[in-house]
Design a protein around this motif. Structure first.
Motif, PDB file in Angstrom:
ATOM      1  N   ARG A  49      11.409   6.470  42.958  1.00 27.42           N
ATOM      2  CA  ARG A  49      11.842   6.336  41.557  1.00 27.42           C
ATOM      3  C   ARG A  49      10.624   6.004  40.691  1.00 27.42           C
ATOM      4  NH1 ARG A  49      17.475   4.658  41.453  1.00 27.42           N
ATOM      5  NH2 ARG A  49      18.275   4.274  43.544  1.00 27.42           N
ATOM      6  N   ARG A  50      10.020   7.019  40.108  1.00 30.19           N
ATOM      7  CA  ARG A  50       8.879   6.820  39.215  1.00 30.19           C
ATOM      8  C   ARG A  50       9.068   7.664  37.969  1.00 30.19           C
ATOM      9  NH1 ARG A  50       3.098   6.664  42.215  1.00 30.19           N
ATOM     10  NH2 ARG A  50       2.570   6.249  40.045  1.00 30.19           N
ATOM     11  N   TYR A  51       8.589   7.164  36.843  1.00 32.18           N
ATOM     12  CA  TYR A  51       8.691   7.935  35.617  1.00 32.18           C
ATOM     13  C   TYR A  51       7.529   8.906  35.473  1.00 32.18           C
ATOM     14  CZ  TYR A  51       4.849   5.576  33.263  1.00 32.18           C
ATOM     15  OH  TYR A  51       3.596   5.129  32.926  1.00 32.18           O
ATOM     16  N   ASP A  52       6.362   8.578  36.096  1.00 33.03           N
ATOM     17  CA  ASP A  52       5.162   9.383  35.885  1.00 33.03           C
ATOM     18  C   ASP A  52       4.978  10.475  36.927  1.00 33.03           C
ATOM     19  OD1 ASP A  52       4.691   7.575  37.890  1.00 33.03           O
ATOM     20  OD2 ASP A  52       2.728   6.927  37.180  1.00 33.03           O
ATOM     21  N   LEU A  53       5.709  10.408  38.031  1.00 27.05           N
ATOM     22  CA  LEU A  53       5.625  11.425  39.081  1.00 27.05           C
ATOM     23  C   LEU A  53       7.017  11.851  39.518  1.00 27.05           C
ATOM     24  CD1 LEU A  53       2.908   9.940  41.495  1.00 27.05           C
ATOM     25  CD2 LEU A  53       2.558  11.731  39.787  1.00 27.05           C
ATOM     26  N   ILE A 134       4.646  16.252  45.300  1.00 25.15           N
ATOM     27  CA  ILE A 134       4.346  15.381  44.165  1.00 25.15           C
ATOM     28  C   ILE A 134       4.014  16.272  42.974  1.00 25.15           C
ATOM     29  CG2 ILE A 134       2.873  13.586  43.184  1.00 25.15           C
ATOM     30  CD1 ILE A 134       2.329  12.526  45.926  1.00 25.15           C
ATOM     31  N   LEU A 135       4.702  16.047  41.858  1.00 23.35           N
ATOM     32  CA  LEU A 135       4.429  16.725  40.598  1.00 23.35           C
ATOM     33  C   LEU A 135       4.156  15.675  39.533  1.00 23.35           C
ATOM     34  CD1 LEU A 135       7.431  19.250  40.611  1.00 23.35           C
ATOM     35  CD2 LEU A 135       5.109  19.669  41.460  1.00 23.35           C
ATOM     36  N   ARG A 136       3.212  15.951  38.660  1.00 19.67           N
ATOM     37  CA  ARG A 136       2.930  15.009  37.567  1.00 19.67           C
ATOM     38  C   ARG A 136       3.996  15.172  36.488  1.00 19.67           C
ATOM     39  NH1 ARG A 136      -1.724  16.642  36.494  1.00 19.67           N
ATOM     40  NH2 ARG A 136      -2.884  15.294  37.890  1.00 19.67           N
ATOM     41  N   ALA A 137       4.777  14.132  36.280  1.00 20.15           N
ATOM     42  CA  ALA A 137       5.852  14.180  35.283  1.00 20.15           C
ATOM     43  C   ALA A 137       5.370  13.758  33.905  1.00 20.15           C
ATOM     44  CB  ALA A 137       7.021  13.296  35.712  1.00 20.15           C
ATOM     45  N   ALA A 138       4.491  12.752  33.862  1.00 17.32           N
ATOM     46  CA  ALA A 138       3.987  12.219  32.596  1.00 17.32           C
ATOM     47  C   ALA A 138       2.606  11.648  32.837  1.00 17.32           C
ATOM     48  CB  ALA A 138       4.937  11.153  32.047  1.00 17.32           C
ATOM     49  N   SER A 153       1.219  17.833  32.748  1.00 19.29           N
ATOM     50  CA  SER A 153       2.407  17.123  33.203  1.00 19.29           C
ATOM     51  C   SER A 153       3.646  17.854  32.708  1.00 19.29           C
ATOM     52  CB  SER A 153       2.418  15.675  32.685  1.00 19.29           C
ATOM     53  OG  SER A 153       2.652  15.642  31.290  1.00 19.29           O
ATOM     54  N   LEU A 154       4.773  17.585  33.325  1.00 17.67           N
ATOM     55  CA  LEU A 154       6.017  18.234  32.913  1.00 17.67           C
ATOM     56  C   LEU A 154       6.354  17.905  31.460  1.00 17.67           C
ATOM     57  CD1 LEU A 154       8.152  17.605  36.127  1.00 17.67           C
ATOM     58  CD2 LEU A 154       7.107  19.756  35.424  1.00 17.67           C
ATOM     59  N   LEU A 155       6.235  16.629  31.103  1.00 18.02           N
ATOM     60  CA  LEU A 155       6.605  16.232  29.745  1.00 18.02           C
ATOM     61  C   LEU A 155       5.666  16.831  28.706  1.00 18.02           C
ATOM     62  CD1 LEU A 155       7.715  12.511  30.191  1.00 18.02           C
ATOM     63  CD2 LEU A 155       9.096  14.579  30.171  1.00 18.02           C
ATOM     64  N   SER A 156       4.389  16.939  29.034  1.00 18.94           N
ATOM     65  CA  SER A 156       3.444  17.509  28.078  1.00 18.94           C
ATOM     66  C   SER A 156       3.633  19.009  27.917  1.00 18.94           C
ATOM     67  CB  SER A 156       1.998  17.218  28.512  1.00 18.94           C
ATOM     68  OG  SER A 156       1.653  17.971  29.672  1.00 18.94           O
ATOM     69  N   GLU A 157       4.332  19.628  28.864  1.00 24.52           N
ATOM     70  CA  GLU A 157       4.534  21.072  28.821  1.00 24.52           C
ATOM     71  C   GLU A 157       5.925  21.467  28.363  1.00 24.52           C
ATOM     72  OE1 GLU A 157       2.171  23.371  29.268  1.00 24.52           O
ATOM     73  OE2 GLU A 157       0.767  21.687  29.397  1.00 24.52           O
ATOM     74  N   GLY A 158       6.670  20.528  27.780  1.00 19.12           N
ATOM     75  CA  GLY A 158       7.934  20.890  27.158  1.00 19.12           C
ATOM     76  C   GLY A 158       9.184  20.582  27.949  1.00 19.12           C
ATOM     77  N   PHE A 159       9.051  19.960  29.125  1.00 15.17           N
ATOM     78  CA  PHE A 159      10.233  19.549  29.879  1.00 15.17           C
ATOM     79  C   PHE A 159      10.824  18.288  29.251  1.00 15.17           C
ATOM     80  CE2 PHE A 159       7.912  22.159  32.794  1.00 15.17           C
ATOM     81  CZ  PHE A 159       8.822  22.695  33.679  1.00 15.17           C
ATOM     82  N   GLU A 160      12.107  18.064  29.494  1.00 14.92           N
ATOM     83  CA  GLU A 160      12.761  16.825  29.080  1.00 14.92           C
ATOM     84  C   GLU A 160      12.747  15.848  30.252  1.00 14.92           C
ATOM     85  OE1 GLU A 160      13.749  16.254  26.080  1.00 14.92           O
ATOM     86  OE2 GLU A 160      13.454  18.282  25.289  1.00 14.92           O
TER      87      GLU A 160
END
Length: 251
Positions: A49-53, A134-138, A153-160
């Motif tokens: 459970r991580r917000y950044d990965l 492992i994927l970079r989420a934020a 990161s996912l968030l920087s590329e337009g994911f919610e």
């Protein structure tokens, strides 16, 4: 601290056949999956459970010798790419750096890993395999801002944010579909899907994946000699992974 969700409420919507093991932020999904694989069994999905990965690992139980069973890695990589593509903004590309790095619009987003019992020989059927992602989420909190700016990161590329969990849920379904395709159409169907996301290095090159998972590349215009790249060696290097940051490298 570990929370196991089997008979109790799950925090991810996984298909039947999966059992969720959730770890706190400092957990290591891949290492923990390898540690519990023999006891936990196939379908165990370890999630940190991580917000950044986006970090998870799944236990597999192959029915063929390790030498060829490692090709399950490609089914896992296809499932991750399909899950990302299902949730990403339109007209964005998910691609691979052979064999284990995942790129999104050319930026390094993360990668996959594969583990197996240390005592298992190439000709033995492994009791388990563990495929980890492992994927970079934020942007990671402990990484300097200048360095973080060079990453994707996912968030920087337009994911919610809600889609980061949905990617794991989608992966679990795509993985089941991949193994069904393998069973019905043979490994060539898996290899073809993987190689379609692997950019060619030279015009006219012909590529394939050998029975032991090695990448085979030949260019007929250049005498047709075949180049072999070892899957085992490449997985051991994991060039996309930064062990100190315990996440994808930047740049």
């Amino acid at each position: 601290m570990i929370a196991r969700f089997g008979d109790t409420e799950q925090t991810l919507d996984l298909p039947p056949g999966y059992t969720l093991v959730a770890l706190r932020e400092l957990g290591d999904a891949f290492a923990h999956g390898c540690e519990i694989a023999a006891e936990a069994g196939a379908g165990t999905l370890v999630w940190v459970r991580r917000y950044d990965l986006v970090e998870f690992a799944v236990v597999l139980e192959p029915d063929e010798p390790l030498r060829s069973a490692r090709r399950a890695f490609y089914a896992g990589m296809n499932a991750v790419a399909d899950a990302i593509a299902a949730h990403c903004p339109p007209e964005r590309e998910v691609a691979f750096d052979w064999p284990d790095a995942i790129r999104f619009d050319a930026g390094l987003l993360g990668g996959g890993r594969l583990g197996w019992p240390a005592e298992c020989t190439e000709n033995d059927i492994p009791a388990w395999l563990v495929f980890g992602v492992i994927l970079r989420a934020a942007a990671m909190a402990h990484v300097p801002e200048v360095q973080a700016a060079s990453g994707v990161s996912l968030l920087s590329e337009g994911f919610e944010m809600v889609e980061t969990d949905a990617i794991i849920e989608s992966f679990s379904r795509h993985l089941m579909t991949a193994f069904d395709r393998w069973k019905e159409r043979g490994f060539e169907a898996i290899a073809r899907d993987y190689l379609e996301r692997l950019p060619a290095r030279k015009a006219g090159e012909r590529r394939g994946i050998d029975v032991n998972g090695d990448l085979l590349v030949s260019v007929p215009a250049e005498s047709g000699t075949q180049e072999r790249s070892s899957l085992v060696d490449a997985l051991g290097r994991a060039v996309w992974y930064d062990p100190q940051a315990r996440g994808p490298k930047f740049g």
